[in-house]
Design a protein around this motif. Sequence first.
Motif, PDB file in Angstrom:
ATOM      1  N   ALA A   1       0.829  -1.208   0.000  1.00  0.00           N
ATOM      2  CA  ALA A   1       0.000   0.000   0.000  1.00  0.00           C
ATOM      3  C   ALA A   1       0.863   1.257   0.000  1.00  0.00           C
ATOM      4  O   ALA A   1       0.579   2.210  -0.718  1.00  0.00           O
ATOM      5  CB  ALA A   1      -0.930   0.005   1.213  1.00  0.00           C
ATOM      6  N   THR A   2       1.924   1.256   0.801  1.00  0.00           N
ATOM      7  CA  THR A   2       2.802   2.424   0.912  1.00  0.00           C
ATOM      8  C   THR A   2       4.208   1.963   1.276  1.00  0.00           C
ATOM      9  O   THR A   2       4.380   1.011   2.049  1.00  0.00           O
ATOM     10  CB  THR A   2       2.304   3.406   1.992  1.00  0.00           C
ATOM     11  OG1 THR A   2       0.932   3.688   1.801  1.00  0.00           O
ATOM     12  CG2 THR A   2       3.099   4.710   1.949  1.00  0.00           C
ATOM     13  N   VAL A   3       5.186   2.657   0.733  1.00  0.00           N
ATOM     14  CA  VAL A   3       6.588   2.428   1.100  1.00  0.00           C
ATOM     15  C   VAL A   3       7.149   3.742   1.656  1.00  0.00           C
ATOM     16  O   VAL A   3       7.084   4.775   0.998  1.00  0.00           O
ATOM     17  CB  VAL A   3       7.421   1.969  -0.115  1.00  0.00           C
ATOM     18  CG1 VAL A   3       8.895   1.872   0.272  1.00  0.00           C
ATOM     19  CG2 VAL A   3       6.921   0.639  -0.641  1.00  0.00           C
ATOM     20  N   VAL A   4       7.666   3.682   2.870  1.00  0.00           N
ATOM     21  CA  VAL A   4       8.239   4.869   3.514  1.00  0.00           C
ATOM     22  C   VAL A   4       9.727   4.622   3.762  1.00  0.00           C
ATOM     23  O   VAL A   4      10.090   3.713   4.510  1.00  0.00           O
ATOM     24  CB  VAL A   4       7.536   5.202   4.844  1.00  0.00           C
ATOM     25  CG1 VAL A   4       8.162   6.439   5.477  1.00  0.00           C
ATOM     26  CG2 VAL A   4       6.044   5.408   4.627  1.00  0.00           C
ATOM     27  N   ILE A   5      10.573   5.429   3.133  1.00  0.00           N
ATOM     28  CA  ILE A   5      12.013   5.354   3.341  1.00  0.00           C
ATOM     29  C   ILE A   5      12.498   6.740   3.732  1.00  0.00           C
ATOM     30  O   ILE A   5      12.457   7.671   2.934  1.00  0.00           O
ATOM     31  CB  ILE A   5      12.753   4.870   2.076  1.00  0.00           C
ATOM     32  CG1 ILE A   5      12.309   3.445   1.717  1.00  0.00           C
ATOM     33  CG2 ILE A   5      14.262   4.917   2.293  1.00  0.00           C
ATOM     34  CD1 ILE A   5      12.946   2.915   0.447  1.00  0.00           C
ATOM     35  N   ARG A   6      12.919   6.877   4.977  1.00  0.00           N
ATOM     36  CA  ARG A   6      13.443   8.152   5.481  1.00  0.00           C
ATOM     37  C   ARG A   6      14.765   7.846   6.169  1.00  0.00           C
ATOM     38  O   ARG A   6      14.787   7.247   7.244  1.00  0.00           O
ATOM     39  CB  ARG A   6      12.451   8.794   6.446  1.00  0.00           C
ATOM     40  CG  ARG A   6      12.877  10.190   6.899  1.00  0.00           C
ATOM     41  CD  ARG A   6      11.859  10.824   7.822  1.00  0.00           C
ATOM     42  NE  ARG A   6      10.608  11.118   7.141  1.00  0.00           N
ATOM     43  CZ  ARG A   6       9.438  10.570   7.438  1.00  0.00           C
ATOM     44  NH1 ARG A   6       9.353   9.673   8.402  1.00  0.00           N
ATOM     45  NH2 ARG A   6       8.347  10.893   6.776  1.00  0.00           N
ATOM     46  N   ALA A   7      15.859   8.234   5.539  1.00  0.00           N
ATOM     47  CA  ALA A   7      17.191   7.886   6.033  1.00  0.00           C
ATOM     48  C   ALA A   7      17.894   9.042   6.717  1.00  0.00           C
ATOM     49  O   ALA A   7      19.118   9.085   6.765  1.00  0.00           O
ATOM     50  CB  ALA A   7      18.048   7.363   4.885  1.00  0.00           C
ATOM     51  N   GLU A   8      17.144   9.996   7.234  1.00  0.00           N
ATOM     52  CA  GLU A   8      17.750  11.113   7.954  1.00  0.00           C
ATOM     53  C   GLU A   8      18.375  10.618   9.257  1.00  0.00           C
ATOM     54  O   GLU A   8      17.814   9.721   9.904  1.00  0.00           O
ATOM     55  CB  GLU A   8      16.695  12.182   8.245  1.00  0.00           C
ATOM     56  CG  GLU A   8      16.050  12.753   6.985  1.00  0.00           C
ATOM     57  CD  GLU A   8      14.874  13.664   7.305  1.00  0.00           C
ATOM     58  OE1 GLU A   8      14.693  13.977   8.501  1.00  0.00           O
ATOM     59  OE2 GLU A   8      14.146  14.041   6.372  1.00  0.00           O
ATOM     60  N   PRO A   9      19.526  11.160   9.661  1.00  0.00           N
ATOM     61  CA  PRO A   9      20.250  10.646  10.832  1.00  0.00           C
ATOM     62  C   PRO A   9      19.408  10.565  12.103  1.00  0.00           C
ATOM     63  O   PRO A   9      19.479   9.606  12.836  1.00  0.00           O
ATOM     64  CB  PRO A   9      21.407  11.651  10.991  1.00  0.00           C
ATOM     65  CG  PRO A   9      21.616  12.205   9.628  1.00  0.00           C
ATOM     66  CD  PRO A   9      20.252  12.269   8.999  1.00  0.00           C
ATOM     67  N   LYS A  10      18.604  11.591  12.366  1.00  0.00           N
ATOM     68  CA  LYS A  10      17.832  11.619  13.613  1.00  0.00           C
ATOM     69  C   LYS A  10      16.385  11.177  13.420  1.00  0.00           C
ATOM     70  O   LYS A  10      15.608  11.192  14.372  1.00  0.00           O
ATOM     71  CB  LYS A  10      17.860  13.033  14.213  1.00  0.00           C
ATOM     72  CG  LYS A  10      19.241  13.477  14.662  1.00  0.00           C
ATOM     73  CD  LYS A  10      19.189  14.827  15.328  1.00  0.00           C
ATOM     74  CE  LYS A  10      20.561  15.265  15.821  1.00  0.00           C
ATOM     75  NZ  LYS A  10      20.539  16.586  16.499  1.00  0.00           N
TER      76      LYS A  10
END
Length: 253
Positions: free
Chosen positions: A71-80
């Motif tokens: 349904a959804t793919v969430v990729i957030r690679a921010e350090p914090k």
Amino acid sequence: MSMRRRTLRYRTWGAVAALLGLAALTVAALGLAAVPQAVTDERQYLQAETCADATPAPHASCLHARKARVATVVIRAEPKQEEFTLRLHKAPGLPWEIDMGGEGPLLERLDVGDDVTVTLWRDHAVVVARDGIAQETADTPEDEADVILAVALTLIPIGAFLLHTGASACAGARAWADTGLPAVLVLRLKWALGSTLCVLPTFALADLAELGPVGEALLWCALVPLVRHYLVWKSVRSRGRHARPLAAGSTLL
């Protein structure tokens, strides 16, 4: 401020501190009680085999695969603020959201509407696969006991400090209103914070020595008195040999 108002103030914040400490210790006790089951779950998961039944019962203690659609793919690679989440279309027996633990090797390749195969163990989605590429998720019982134990050991010294200080404030509110906060509270707070920080080296050393939760707890219990001895030694040294001795029956911690 009048003596009566100062006394009431100490009793009020003492009661609040005691309640917070009691709550922290209660959570820690519940966590410690949950560690043995978490260890058992991890052992059973690591020994799990593929289900013999093609349609296993819900929450079966064997590995079984189910088809799902992205349904959804969430990729957030921010350090914090890292997040690697896969959301699935709702289906009976399937979680709608899975923490994938990282973007590769599969998550970064997925798009909305893709069909995937989810491997389940009990209520955990442990592996997601598509076109021969499989990715282990963060939704497994592995290391769960260590996480629970770490949280419990972190809460114990803070909870004990708050409960003891709060109870002392309530019982000695009149004396504290007259003389102010006892200087020993600073040392006790340092001991509580130092004991909390002991969790970090405890689990680092335990990981190197491959200790289980029992060994980790014992190692932490060995480090905590060392923190106290160091604080007492440092306090005595800073007071100097010519400082006025402590009153009879009093202690630094």
